[in-house]
Design an enzyme around this catalytic site. Structure first.
Site, PDB file in Angstrom:
ATOM      1  N   THR A   6       5.032   1.802  -4.656  1.00 28.44           N
ATOM      2  CA  THR A   6       3.665   2.134  -4.231  1.00 28.44           C
ATOM      3  C   THR A   6       3.616   2.397  -2.726  1.00 28.44           C
ATOM      4  OG1 THR A   6       2.881   0.664  -5.969  1.00 28.44           O
ATOM      5  CG2 THR A   6       1.270   1.299  -4.292  1.00 28.44           C
ATOM      6  N   LYS A  22       5.508  -9.357   3.055  1.00 32.11           N
ATOM      7  CA  LYS A  22       5.078 -10.659   3.617  1.00 32.11           C
ATOM      8  C   LYS A  22       6.037 -11.782   3.232  1.00 32.11           C
ATOM      9  CE  LYS A  22       2.040  -9.907   0.414  1.00 32.11           C
ATOM     10  NZ  LYS A  22       1.800  -9.026  -0.357  1.00 32.11           N
ATOM     11  N   ASP A  35      -0.020 -15.924  -2.255  1.00 34.71           N
ATOM     12  CA  ASP A  35      -0.058 -14.704  -1.437  1.00 34.71           C
ATOM     13  C   ASP A  35      -0.895 -14.974  -0.175  1.00 34.71           C
ATOM     14  OD1 ASP A  35       0.134 -11.554  -1.344  1.00 34.71           O
ATOM     15  OD2 ASP A  35      -1.970 -12.051  -0.999  1.00 34.71           O
ATOM     16  N   LYS A  38       0.323 -15.181   3.949  1.00 32.38           N
ATOM     17  CA  LYS A  38      -0.340 -14.412   5.011  1.00 32.38           C
ATOM     18  C   LYS A  38      -0.937 -15.364   6.059  1.00 32.38           C
ATOM     19  CE  LYS A  38      -1.447 -10.611   1.864  1.00 32.38           C
ATOM     20  NZ  LYS A  38      -2.441 -10.138   0.894  1.00 32.38           N
ATOM     21  N   GLY A  86      -3.318  -1.623  -1.267  1.00 35.11           N
ATOM     22  CA  GLY A  86      -3.474  -0.244  -1.760  1.00 35.11           C
ATOM     23  C   GLY A  86      -2.495   0.669  -1.054  1.00 35.11           C
TER      24      GLY A  86
HETATM   25  N1  LIG Z   1       0.976  -2.735  -3.131  1.00 36.82           N
HETATM   26  C1  LIG Z   1       0.222  -3.108  -2.122  1.00 36.82           C
HETATM   27  O1  LIG Z   1      -1.000  -2.828  -2.075  1.00 36.82           O
HETATM   28  C2  LIG Z   1       0.823  -3.870  -0.962  1.00 36.82           C
HETATM   29  C3  LIG Z   1       0.017  -4.180   0.142  1.00 36.82           C
HETATM   30  C4  LIG Z   1       0.564  -4.847   1.236  1.00 36.82           C
HETATM   31  C5  LIG Z   1       1.905  -5.214   1.203  1.00 36.82           C
HETATM   32  N2  LIG Z   1       2.654  -4.920   0.106  1.00 36.82           N
HETATM   33  C6  LIG Z   1       4.068  -5.331   0.113  1.00 36.82           C
HETATM   34  O2  LIG Z   1       4.891  -4.184   0.198  1.00 36.82           O
HETATM   35  C7  LIG Z   1       6.126  -4.398  -0.512  1.00 36.82           C
HETATM   36  C8  LIG Z   1       6.287  -3.292  -1.543  1.00 36.82           C
HETATM   37  O3  LIG Z   1       5.212  -3.361  -2.458  1.00 36.82           O
HETATM   38  P1  LIG Z   1       4.961  -2.225  -3.556  1.00 36.82           P
HETATM   39  O4  LIG Z   1       3.633  -2.519  -4.131  1.00 36.82           O
HETATM   40  O5  LIG Z   1       5.239  -0.897  -2.989  1.00 36.82           O
HETATM   41  O6  LIG Z   1       6.107  -2.619  -4.627  1.00 36.82           O
HETATM   42  P2  LIG Z   1       6.721  -1.669  -5.739  1.00 36.82           P
HETATM   43  O7  LIG Z   1       5.756  -0.625  -6.152  1.00 36.82           O
HETATM   44  O8  LIG Z   1       7.310  -2.570  -6.784  1.00 36.82           O
HETATM   45  O9  LIG Z   1       7.913  -0.918  -4.963  1.00 36.82           O
HETATM   46  C9  LIG Z   1       9.140  -1.502  -4.640  1.00 36.82           C
HETATM   47  C10 LIG Z   1      10.201  -0.427  -4.802  1.00 36.82           C
HETATM   48  O10 LIG Z   1      11.433  -0.917  -4.285  1.00 36.82           O
HETATM   49  C11 LIG Z   1      12.452  -0.696  -5.272  1.00 36.82           C
HETATM   50  N3  LIG Z   1      13.457  -1.754  -5.107  1.00 36.82           N
HETATM   51  C12 LIG Z   1      13.352  -3.069  -5.406  1.00 36.82           C
HETATM   52  N4  LIG Z   1      14.485  -3.702  -5.097  1.00 36.82           N
HETATM   53  C13 LIG Z   1      15.335  -2.774  -4.584  1.00 36.82           C
HETATM   54  C14 LIG Z   1      16.668  -2.807  -4.110  1.00 36.82           C
HETATM   55  N5  LIG Z   1      17.384  -3.933  -4.097  1.00 36.82           N
HETATM   56  N6  LIG Z   1      17.220  -1.659  -3.671  1.00 36.82           N
HETATM   57  C15 LIG Z   1      16.527  -0.510  -3.708  1.00 36.82           C
HETATM   58  N7  LIG Z   1      15.265  -0.400  -4.162  1.00 36.82           N
HETATM   59  C16 LIG Z   1      14.671  -1.522  -4.587  1.00 36.82           C
HETATM   60  C17 LIG Z   1      11.726  -0.797  -6.595  1.00 36.82           C
HETATM   61  O11 LIG Z   1      12.449  -0.203  -7.623  1.00 36.82           O
HETATM   62  P3  LIG Z   1      12.119  -0.631  -9.154  1.00 36.82           P
HETATM   63  O12 LIG Z   1      10.691  -0.261  -9.393  1.00 36.82           O
HETATM   64  O13 LIG Z   1      13.052   0.200  -9.949  1.00 36.82           O
HETATM   65  O14 LIG Z   1      12.344  -2.103  -9.241  1.00 36.82           O
HETATM   66  C18 LIG Z   1      10.436  -0.043  -6.276  1.00 36.82           C
HETATM   67  O15 LIG Z   1      10.609   1.343  -6.376  1.00 36.82           O
HETATM   68  C19 LIG Z   1       6.000  -5.799  -1.110  1.00 36.82           C
HETATM   69  O16 LIG Z   1       6.631  -6.710  -0.241  1.00 36.82           O
HETATM   70  C20 LIG Z   1       4.513  -6.053  -1.149  1.00 36.82           C
HETATM   71  O17 LIG Z   1       4.192  -7.436  -1.044  1.00 36.82           O
HETATM   72  C21 LIG Z   1       2.149  -4.248  -0.964  1.00 36.82           C
END
Ligand SMILES: NC(=O)c1ccc[n+]([C@@H]2O[C@H](COP(=O)([O-])OP(=O)(O)OC[C@H]3O[C@@H](n4cnc5c(N)ncnc54)[C@H](OP(=O)(O)O)[C@@H]3O)[C@@H](O)[C@H]2O)c1
Length: 412
Positions: free
Chosen positions: A10, A98, A194, A198, A295
């Site tokens: 995302t 985080k 979570d 933070k 988001g």
């Molecule tokens: N989503 C939000 O709104 C939001 C907001 C603030 C902070 N964050 C933080 O941002 C980070 C990412 O969140 P996200 O929502 O983007 O998560 P996500 O959609 O699950 O994306 C993570 C990506 O990293 C890949 N990945 C995981 N382990 C890996 C590895 N060892 N090597 C290479 N690629 C790897 C995953 O692949 P697979 O899908 O194939 O496992 C996926 O494509 C998290 O720490 C989250 O807490 C998210």
């Protein structure tokens, strides 16, 4: 500047989108473009970026052209090891993660300083809300006495919906999961972890020293019921999951818990998936930051602000962060709140006992009755230390034989 993204989910895909969408603006601000040379991900294909998709981290680590890496994989391992190795090579790292900032932030910050590069983590707290940089830059000259925030959009959405619909917690959670506002495994959000991570990052930023989220008293929203919400409505208050830190004469207080907040509190109006962070400084007084705490694009926007900072501070460590010295957090019992207590039975004949344990002399006696309920009533206590409250609660139940079904902390 050549860059790589690790984790194209995302947020990672959002970062690529913002870099493309705002390319001209970024070139104007930085003086050069940010060129994505690699995207590291587990999956076999990313149709729009297959030409730069890789699966081997060492390509990024060993490529001297890569000056900046964006970590959006999430989790502690292998994110920590990857970031550490990149910083040791003098590459700037930007993360939205985080978990890794909370667990390993101080070691990563020290390594960045030793190698004169930067480790930025604006998006790890408050998504698109620029709270980390605000604390570091704008409030650098302030003694911050309190930071209290609604830091988790999922729980805020659930609490807002419960108030709007009158439905219970389980039903509202199921609905939020159906709509994609809550994870299928919602524990990290609804049990408060979570928010706790933070809160720990905010306390570390504000104090300049390290704090562990495990040391922060943490309570989630599982036990908040439709009856609690009905009392909140009667009292013209909102229930919100707060992460709060306070600094009083070199002592630090912190908690994560659902709290009744009054209309006069600027956090009262923070509804739905939005986040709000109230910051109090000794000269500043009170300010509040408000916006999308999560988001794809709001969070990616915060990541891109870090990317621009890294490009502007290419040749030196900027110093955002904290030391490895641990701070001690005072026990939960030394925090003070008012409490809404839900007492078994009707209020007739109870005034004296309630006054003895929960009200100060001169406080008014204002029991709260819910329409159609004769099995319980509510009372807002005066301000008490949490340890005194629990002691008094037990003594009250023993003396009167009346149970206190549930209580909620209240501010204001
Ligand atoms: N989503 C939000 O709104 C939001 C907001 C603030 C902070 N964050 C933080 O941002 C980070 C990412 O969140 P996200 O929502 O983007 O998560 P996500 O959609 O699950 O994306 C993570 C990506 O990293 C890949 N990945 C995981 N382990 C890996 C590895 N060892 N090597 C290479 N690629 C790897 C995953 O692949 P697979 O899908 O194939 O496992 C996926 O494509 C998290 O720490 C989250 O807490 C998210």
């Amino acid at each position: 500047m050549q860059a790589a993204i690790m984790g194209y989910g995302t947020i990672g895909s959002g970062v690529a989108e913002v870099l493309e969408e705002n390319r001209e603006q970024i070139v104007k601000k930085v003086g050069e473009g940010i060129e994505l040379k690699y995207i590291l991900d587990i999956r076999d294909s990313i149709p729009e970026h297959n030409d730069i998709l890789i699966h081997d981290f060492s390509l990024i680590e060993n490529d001297p052209e890569i000056e900046l890496v964006i970590e959006t994989m999430g989790g502690i391992h292998p994110a920590y090891e990857y970031i550490m190795r990149l910083l040791e090579k003098g590459k700037h790292v930007v993360t939205s993660n985080k978990a890794v900032v909370d667990a390993c932030g101080s070691k990563l910050i020290r390594t960045a300083s030793e190698h004169q590069c930067n480790f930025y983590f604006e998006a790890s707290v408050g998504g698109g809300i620029p709270v980390i940089r605000t604390i570091y830059h704008n409030y650098a000259g302030e003694k911050l006495t309190e930071i209290t925030g609604i830091l988790n959009g999922t729980t805020n959405y659930i609490l807002t919906k419960m108030r709007e619909s009158g439905a219970g917690f389980a039903e509202t959670l199921r609905e939020a999961q159906k709509l994609g506002y809550a994870e299928q495994d919602p524990s990290s959000d609804i049990d408060g972890f979570d928010t706790s991570r933070k809160t720990a990052i905010l306390l570390s930023m504000a104090s300049g020293n390290r704090c562990r989220h495990e040391d922060i008293y943490t309570e989630g929203i599982r036990d908040v019921s439709d009856i609690d919400i009905a009392y909140a409505r009667k009292l013209s208050r909102n229930i919100r999951l707060l992460g709060s830190v306070q600094a009083v004469e070199e002592k630090y207080f912190a908690y994560v818990a659902p709290v009744l907040i009054a209309r006069a509190d600027p956090l009262y109006m923070v509804d739905g998936v939005f986040n709000g962070i109230r910051i109090v400084g000794n000269c500043l007084g009170t300010t509040m930051l408000y916006g999308m705490g999560a988001g794809k694009l709001p969070t990616a926007s915060a990541v891109v602000s870090d990317i621009i900072a890294a490009a502007r501070h290419k040749s030196h460590f900027q110093g955002i962060g904290w030391s490895e010295k641990m701070i001690e957090i005072e026990p939960m019992g030394s925090n003070a709140f008012r409490y809404l207590i839900r007492v078994e039975g009707m209020p007739d004949g109870m005034e004296q006992d309630i006054r003895e344990y929960f009200l100060e002399d001169g406080s008014s006696w204002e029991p709260v009755l819910l329409d159609g309920r004769t099995d319980e009533f509510g009372i807002m206590t005066d301000v008490m230390f949490e340890s005194d409250f629990h002691e008094n609660r037990q003594e009250f139940e023993e003396k009167t034989g009346r149970r206190i079904f549930h209580f909620l902390r209240a501010l204001g």
